[in-house]
Design an enzyme around this catalytic site. Structure first.
Site, PDB file in Angstrom:
ATOM      1  N   ASP A 116       3.590  62.290 -35.668  1.00  0.00           N
ATOM      2  CA  ASP A 116       2.639  62.707 -35.670  1.00  0.00           C
ATOM      3  C   ASP A 116       2.568  64.523 -35.173  1.00  0.00           C
ATOM      4  O   ASP A 116       3.161  64.343 -34.173  1.00  0.00           O
ATOM      5  CB  ASP A 116       1.004  62.326 -34.813  1.00  0.00           C
ATOM      6  CG  ASP A 116       0.961  61.027 -35.977  1.00  0.00           C
ATOM      7  OD1 ASP A 116       0.823  61.133 -37.051  1.00  0.00           O
ATOM      8  OD2 ASP A 116       1.088  60.180 -35.218  1.00  0.00           O
ATOM      9  N   ASP A 138       9.272  62.829 -32.487  1.00  0.00           N
ATOM     10  CA  ASP A 138       8.284  61.944 -32.519  1.00  0.00           C
ATOM     11  C   ASP A 138       7.593  62.576 -34.470  1.00  0.00           C
ATOM     12  O   ASP A 138       8.798  62.784 -35.377  1.00  0.00           O
ATOM     13  CB  ASP A 138       7.008  63.111 -31.803  1.00  0.00           C
ATOM     14  CG  ASP A 138       5.741  62.910 -32.227  1.00  0.00           C
ATOM     15  OD1 ASP A 138       5.423  61.946 -31.681  1.00  0.00           O
ATOM     16  OD2 ASP A 138       5.223  63.710 -32.463  1.00  0.00           O
TER      17      ASP A 138
HETATM   18  P1  TMP Z   1       2.852  60.921 -31.538  1.00  0.00           P
HETATM   19  O1  TMP Z   1       3.304  60.238 -30.777  1.00  0.00           O
HETATM   20  O2  TMP Z   1       3.345  59.956 -33.307  1.00  0.00           O
HETATM   21  O3  TMP Z   1       2.576  61.746 -32.021  1.00  0.00           O
HETATM   22  O4  TMP Z   1       1.471  60.201 -32.119  1.00  0.00           O
HETATM   23  C1  TMP Z   1       0.285  60.468 -31.342  1.00  0.00           C
HETATM   24  C2  TMP Z   1      -0.929  61.153 -32.370  1.00  0.00           C
HETATM   25  O5  TMP Z   1      -1.942  60.365 -32.296  1.00  0.00           O
HETATM   26  C3  TMP Z   1      -1.349  61.915 -30.551  1.00  0.00           C
HETATM   27  O6  TMP Z   1      -0.901  63.323 -30.825  1.00  0.00           O
HETATM   28  C4  TMP Z   1      -3.048  61.498 -30.469  1.00  0.00           C
HETATM   29  C5  TMP Z   1      -3.234  60.897 -31.908  1.00  0.00           C
HETATM   30  N1  TMP Z   1      -4.448  59.574 -31.856  1.00  0.00           N
HETATM   31  C6  TMP Z   1      -5.221  60.002 -33.275  1.00  0.00           C
HETATM   32  O7  TMP Z   1      -5.576  61.111 -33.481  1.00  0.00           O
HETATM   33  N2  TMP Z   1      -6.293  59.321 -32.855  1.00  0.00           N
HETATM   34  C7  TMP Z   1      -6.409  57.462 -31.869  1.00  0.00           C
HETATM   35  O8  TMP Z   1      -7.151  57.936 -32.322  1.00  0.00           O
HETATM   36  C8  TMP Z   1      -5.525  58.316 -31.156  1.00  0.00           C
HETATM   37  C9  TMP Z   1      -5.273  56.801 -30.069  1.00  0.00           C
HETATM   38  C10 TMP Z   1      -4.462  59.045 -31.068  1.00  0.00           C
HETATM   39 MG    MG Z   2       2.767  63.581 -31.939  1.00  0.00          MG
END
Ligand code: TMP
Ligand code: MG
Length: 289
Positions: free
Chosen positions: A40, A38
């Site tokens: 974030d 993953d």
């Molecule tokens: P990931 O799958 O790469 O971890 O990305 C998802 C992350 O993005 C999740 O933890 C929520 C975050 N997110 C935001 O911070 N702001 C937003 O507007 C959206 C839709 C998701």
């Molecule tokens: Mg994540």
């Protein structure tokens, strides 16, 4: 075997099993391995000096590409939906439609801002984006041993690519599945491409991208890294899996979620801002090959 596994941030439900998997993967060697991660809050830090670090979406949200009104709306969405994302008292079935709602609303807002492609480099450069400590060793080590790294992200592909490019680790062995922006002829954002990836449909994403896994057919051993329980299905497209070692970052709501993380991930890293454990495991698995 691996001293990093004795650190206080490391929790394992079944350390013997972890040891067995690691040994089996070392035995099989780097040519049989792939890493699926993953982005974030897994490859990037959750916090630095007590301050939260941004996700891909947050990088855009905090940038000058977005109006104050839009920023406020995105912030409201975050305040509404993030607590739901990490709420351990709700089931995935209950959360799923709400997560689709979050992503859909956030992407609609971003599209309204007509974000310009040529400014993304600058926006990422000026952001507080931070990969985890030890990221360079992680990326370089995989490149050195020709181990494919698939980054599977519900974030924004264009932003994510820029983060790893600016960090100097966007090596040729890195492949990304994410939400990519679609720009019009003037280079302004007009939509997002393809099927939306949110945190709970990574399995479908993996199956849709089966061509990628087909290419890696001989790589039956997987190291998986995630921070959400939704990340566990990222490897569902892998052909005839032999061994999988799942490492999960438990960043937030630690006490409430610990039990479920211990049941789902082989190794749980509690408030650990480094890549040290994954790096040590990879070093062990790839040594003398
Ligand atoms: P990931 O799958 O790469 O971890 O990305 C998802 C992350 O993005 C999740 O933890 C929520 C975050 N997110 C935001 O911070 N702001 C937003 O507007 C959206 C839709 C998701
Ligand atoms: Mg994540």
């Amino acid at each position: 075997m691996i001293p990093e596994l004795s650190r206080p941030s490391v929790y394992m439900r079944d350390p013997r099993r972890v040891e067995e998997i690691i040994k089996a993967m070392k035995q099989a060697g780097p040519s049989t391995m792939q890493v699926i991660s993953d982005f974030d809050m897994t490859l990037t830090r959750f916090a630095y000096n007590g301050k939260r670090c941004p996700t891909c979406h947050n990088i855009l949200e905090n940038s000058k590409l977005i109006s104050q009104e839009c920023r406020d709306k995105l912030e409201d969405l975050l305040n509404t939906y993030y607590p739901i994302e990490i709420d351990s008292s709700r089931s995935v079935e209950e959360k799923l439609p709400l997560m689709v709602e979050w992503w859909t609303k956030a992407h609609d807002l971003l599209v309204q801002q007509k974000i310009r492609k040529d400014l993304l480099t600058l926006v990422v450069r000026e952001s507080d984006a931070m990969l985890r400590e030890g990221y360079r060793v992680f990326f370089d080590q995989l490149q050195e041993h020709s181990i494919p790294l698939l980054i599977f992200s519900a974030g924004v592909g264009d932003v994510l690519e820029e983060v790893i490019r600016q960090a100097g680790v966007f090596h040729p062995n890195v492949k990304i599945f994410s939400n990519y922006m679609d720009f019009d002829e003037n280079g302004a954002l007009r939509a997002f491409k393809g099927q939306l990836i949110h945190i709970y449909n990574k399995r479908e994403g993996a199956l849709l991208n089966s061509g990628h896994f087909q290419e890696l057919k001989a790589r039956h051993n997987v190291l998986l890294l995630g921070d959400s329980l939704g990340d566990l299905t990222m490897a569902d497209g892998v052909y005839s899996m032999e061994n999988i070692l799942k490492i999960g970052y438990l960043n937030d709501k630690v006490q409430e979620r610990k039990e479920s993380y211990l049941n789902a991930y082989d190794i749980v890293l509690q408030q650990d801002e480094t890549m040290d454990v994954a790096n040590a495991i990879l070093l062990y698995m790839t040594s003398s090959h």
